[in-house]
Design a protein around this motif. Structure first.
Motif, mmCIF file in Angstrom:
data_model
loop_
_atom_site.group_PDB
_atom_site.id
_atom_site.type_symbol
_atom_site.label_atom_id
_atom_site.label_comp_id
_atom_site.label_asym_id
_atom_site.label_seq_id
_atom_site.Cartn_x
_atom_site.Cartn_y
_atom_site.Cartn_z
ATOM 1 N N TYR A 1 0.469 35.818 -19.562
ATOM 2 C CA TYR A 1 0.562 37.058 -20.294
ATOM 3 C C TYR A 1 1.961 37.104 -21.313
ATOM 4 N N ALA A 2 2.672 35.869 -21.716
ATOM 5 C CA ALA A 2 3.922 35.878 -22.856
ATOM 6 C C ALA A 2 2.744 35.184 -23.757
ATOM 7 N N ALA B 1 0.206 38.426 -24.874
ATOM 8 C CA ALA B 1 0.686 39.767 -26.030
ATOM 9 C C ALA B 1 0.313 39.298 -26.919
ATOM 10 N N GLU C 1 -0.160 46.905 -29.706
ATOM 11 C CA GLU C 1 0.094 48.056 -27.968
ATOM 12 C C GLU C 1 -1.555 48.489 -28.113
ATOM 13 N N LEU D 1 -4.550 46.894 -27.683
ATOM 14 C CA LEU D 1 -4.646 46.594 -25.723
ATOM 15 C C LEU D 1 -4.776 47.661 -25.801
#
Length: 150
Positions: A112-113, A116, A121, A124
């Motif tokens: 996930y890192a 991302a 945001e 997403l």
């Protein structure tokens, strides 16, 4: 290529690449992504039935993921106990299963890192909302919705 076809292939491409990256992180643990999903779903639960587990898995669309569980039992990660009716089976993580589940969680967080930074945001959030809408029409999407609700 029309837009809906491109959507389908983009989802497939992302799924394949994500699964490949995740599988690489799981290789030292001797697990497949599907086995890792079982451990993560079982995490934090004292026990669950085979059908309860099947209802929460995305990797399996059947209600009885017995072959998948068989491999985890053989590896000493899951304990299977037959209930009083002999038809009910209770599953729980062993001590080793709980340790390995924490390593799976770490592998997920690493993945996930890495993902991302690819979207901000807002992007997403809107992408996830669109994917929820489509996935909700299918058994695997509904399983994920049930899992999220618990």
């Amino acid at each position: 290529m029309d837009l809906i076809e491109e959507f389908r292939y983009l989802v497939l491409a992302i799924q394949r690449e994500g699964n490949k990256l995740f599988a690489e992180r799981l290789r030292p643990l001797g697990l497949t992504p599907s086995q890792a999903e079982v451990l993560r779903v079982m995490s934090g639960r004292d026990s669950m039935t085979l059908s309860e587990l099947g209802g929460l898995l995305v990797c399996e669309t059947t209600s009885s993921p017995s072959r998948l569980v068989d491999r985890l039992v053989a590896a000493g990660l899951v304990l299977r106990e037959v209930g009083p009716s002999r038809r009910s089976v209770s599953l729980s993580l062993t001590a080793l299963g709980k340790e390995i589940e924490l390593e799976v969680k770490d592998a997920e967080e690493q993945l996930y890192a890495a993902l991302a930074p690819l979207l901000d945001e807002d992007q997403l959030a809107s992408t996830v909302e669109a994917l929820r809408q489509v996935a909700g029409a299918f058994p695997a999407g509904r399983a994920l919705a049930r899992r999220k609700a618990t």
